[in-house]
Design an enzyme around this catalytic site. Structure first.
Site, PDB file in Angstrom:
ATOM      1  N   SER A 167     -13.330  33.721   9.279  1.00  0.00           N
ATOM      2  CA  SER A 167     -12.147  32.823   9.458  1.00  0.00           C
ATOM      3  C   SER A 167     -12.140  31.456   9.024  1.00  0.00           C
ATOM      4  O   SER A 167     -13.076  30.678   9.220  1.00  0.00           O
ATOM      5  CB  SER A 167     -12.186  32.772  11.107  1.00  0.00           C
ATOM      6  OG  SER A 167     -11.275  31.626  11.389  1.00  0.00           O
ATOM      7  N   ASP A 315      -3.357  37.403   4.787  1.00  0.00           N
ATOM      8  CA  ASP A 315      -2.159  37.391   5.296  1.00  0.00           C
ATOM      9  C   ASP A 315      -1.194  38.115   4.455  1.00  0.00           C
ATOM     10  O   ASP A 315       0.260  38.542   4.884  1.00  0.00           O
ATOM     11  CB  ASP A 315      -1.579  35.956   4.839  1.00  0.00           C
ATOM     12  CG  ASP A 315      -2.458  35.104   5.786  1.00  0.00           C
ATOM     13  OD1 ASP A 315      -2.723  35.269   6.933  1.00  0.00           O
ATOM     14  OD2 ASP A 315      -2.656  33.853   5.403  1.00  0.00           O
ATOM     15  N   LYS A 342      -2.927  37.773  14.609  1.00  0.00           N
ATOM     16  CA  LYS A 342      -2.153  36.753  13.971  1.00  0.00           C
ATOM     17  C   LYS A 342      -0.759  36.316  14.918  1.00  0.00           C
ATOM     18  O   LYS A 342      -1.024  36.809  16.103  1.00  0.00           O
ATOM     19  CB  LYS A 342      -1.880  37.427  12.527  1.00  0.00           C
ATOM     20  CG  LYS A 342      -3.104  37.611  11.808  1.00  0.00           C
ATOM     21  CD  LYS A 342      -3.946  36.348  11.384  1.00  0.00           C
ATOM     22  CE  LYS A 342      -5.097  36.371  10.603  1.00  0.00           C
ATOM     23  NZ  LYS A 342      -5.762  35.415  10.192  1.00  0.00           N
ATOM     24  N   ARG A 388       5.511  36.465   8.502  1.00  0.00           N
ATOM     25  CA  ARG A 388       4.872  37.317   7.444  1.00  0.00           C
ATOM     26  C   ARG A 388       5.714  38.810   7.546  1.00  0.00           C
ATOM     27  O   ARG A 388       5.985  39.320   6.736  1.00  0.00           O
ATOM     28  CB  ARG A 388       3.632  37.667   7.342  1.00  0.00           C
ATOM     29  CG  ARG A 388       2.918  36.313   7.203  1.00  0.00           C
ATOM     30  CD  ARG A 388       2.097  35.983   6.044  1.00  0.00           C
ATOM     31  NE  ARG A 388       1.398  34.860   5.797  1.00  0.00           N
ATOM     32  CZ  ARG A 388       1.843  33.822   5.072  1.00  0.00           C
ATOM     33  NH1 ARG A 388       2.843  33.841   4.115  1.00  0.00           N
ATOM     34  NH2 ARG A 388       1.196  32.749   5.150  1.00  0.00           N
TER      35      ARG A 388
END
Ligand code: S3P
Length: 432
Positions: A167, A315, A342, A388
């Site tokens: 992370s 992502d 997320k 996203r």
């Protein structure tokens, strides 16, 4: 707001995408910790970076907008912040919240930071635990696991910390807190997450060493820079790269886009699947490489995404899942459990929505299996409040038969304000 997307034959043109969201957050936060007035060009104007600006202003930082994407930050030095009069609101932005935890832990005042419904459900113990080990006084909701987070600033001591999950946000929070310590703070990572914080700290003159997944920062020294240029966001470019790959007879150039090795996993994987993508005119500014990406339409074949590939494309996994619906064979994505934490549970949300469009996607505990090629057929899709997802579904709409309706499509503004307008301008016949 609903957005209606119709299939288009091709996209062509030469474009740029908004400034990189990750680098923008760091330019703002590390800029605020530096000395003097720092000009930032091409800053992301998305909702997430606006959250960083709002929080920093509440901490007494002067940030001025000087052009459409030009800003200046008045650096206050690491201890120059003031106690906020009210609760800090990180909105939808995990990066704002986690990086600011590192900054707030080392101050001498009391603060509370919270966020929207999505952010208040995301795991915060991963950042609270190491900061506590450094001596931070932090408490949080739900047994210390989620926001709101309360921080009573204190003096911090260095730690040597091995990240349990890859992370960049947690790594960055520890490195930022390390700037307040006497001595060396060490962060070790097994799988490499994006290194924008390390690069920017080096650019700003911090005492930082990086070798073999070990980052060592020494506190004390002042940060300075003449200015920061934010390259285009490769994560935003990913949607255009994918559209140009999937739509026949397409040719697209994306100029001035970030090419940090820790962020190009999507491009590398698409290339392995047969995509024709090249890069040129690569330069470096404030330690960040950027250049031009050129894409032509290509037929794709299935691939295997293994756990160590995930951090460099974390992502872009929803976009890759869409690519796999158009690739010949069975694609598997493994080691991607982090996607569940997320802005939405992205394994569940992308599987559900791609299947709604006619895809054959199976959700696994730590990944996805996708069979292709499948013909997608437009229908009404949900975004789960996740930018996203909305951006991936917009590209799905370009290749699906008929019309795709994206509910709550305005969520794209979190990372990519103006996306739909830019997309609308690209279906012409201009040669790249
Ligand atoms: C980010 C790191 C990544 C990424 C996020 C932005 C950053 O999250 O998913 O969109 O700017 O540091 P993790 O820290 O969870 O890897």
């Amino acid at each position: 707001m609903d957005e209606k997307i119709n299939s288009i034959p091709r996209i062509r043109g030469i474009i740029e995408v908004p400034g990189d969201k990750s680098i923008s957050h760091r330019a703002l936060i590390l800029g605020a910790m530096a000395q003097g007035r720092i000009p930032i060009s091409n800053l992301s104007t998305g909702g997430d970076c606006t959250s960083s600006i709002t929080c920093l202003r509440s901490l007494g930082v002067q940030i001025e907008k000087q052009g459409q994407k030009e800003f200046s930050v008045e650096g206050r030095g690491i201890f120059g912040f003031r106690e906020p009069a009210t609760v800090l609101d990180a909105g939808n932005s995990g990066t704002t919240m986690r990086l600011l935890c590192g900054l707030l832990a080392g101050q001498s005042f009391y603060s509370v930071i919270t966020g929207d419904d999505s952010l208040r459900q995301r795991p915060m113990r991963r950042v609270i635990d190491p900061l506590k080990q450094m001596g931070a006084r932090i408490s949080a909701s739900d047994g210390g696991t989620t926001a709101p987070i309360t921080i009573v600033g204190s003096s911090l001591t260095p730690i040597d910390y091995s990240l349990p999950v890859a992370s960049a946000q947690v790594k960055s929070a520890i490195l930022i807190a390390g700037l307040f310590c006497n001595g060396e703070t060490t962060v070790r990572e097994k799988d490499r997450s994006r290194d924008h914080t390390e690069r920017m700290l080096r650019h700003m003159g911090a005492n930082i060493r990086v070798a073999d997944g070990t980052i060592v920062v020494r506190g004390g020294g002042a940060l300075t820079t003449e200015g920061i240029f934010v390259p285009g966001d490769i994560s935003s470019a990913a949607y255009f790269i994918l559209a140009a790959t999937l739509l026949r007879d397409s040719c697209l150039e994306i100029a001035n886009v970030g090419l940090n090795p820790g962020r190009v996993g999507f491009v590398k994987t698409l290339r392995c699947m047969g995509a024709e993508i090249s890069t040129n005119n690569v330069r470096t500014q404030n330690e960040e490489p950027f250049g031009t990406i050129k894409v032509r339409s290509s037929a794709l074949r299935a691939t295997e995404v293994t756990p160590e590939m995930i951090p460099a494309m974390v992502d872009e996994a929803p976009a890759l899942a869409l690519a796999a619906t158009q690739a010949a064979g069975k694609t598997s994505i493994r080691g991607a459990r982090e996607l569940r934490f997320k802005e939405s549970d992205r394994l569940k949300s992308i599987a559900t929505e791609l299947n709604r469009l006619g895809g054959r996607v199976t959700e696994r505990e730590d990944g996805l299996e996708i069979e292709g090629p499948t013909e997608l057929v437009g229908t009404a899709c949900r975004t789960y409040g996740d930018h996203r997802l909305a951006l991936t579904l917009a590209v799905a709409g370009l290749i699906a038969k008929g019309q795709t309706v994206i509910k709550d499509a305005e969520v794209v503004d979190i990372s990519f304000p103006g996306f739909f307008q830019q997309l609308g301008g690209l279906s012409g016949d201009r040669d790249a």
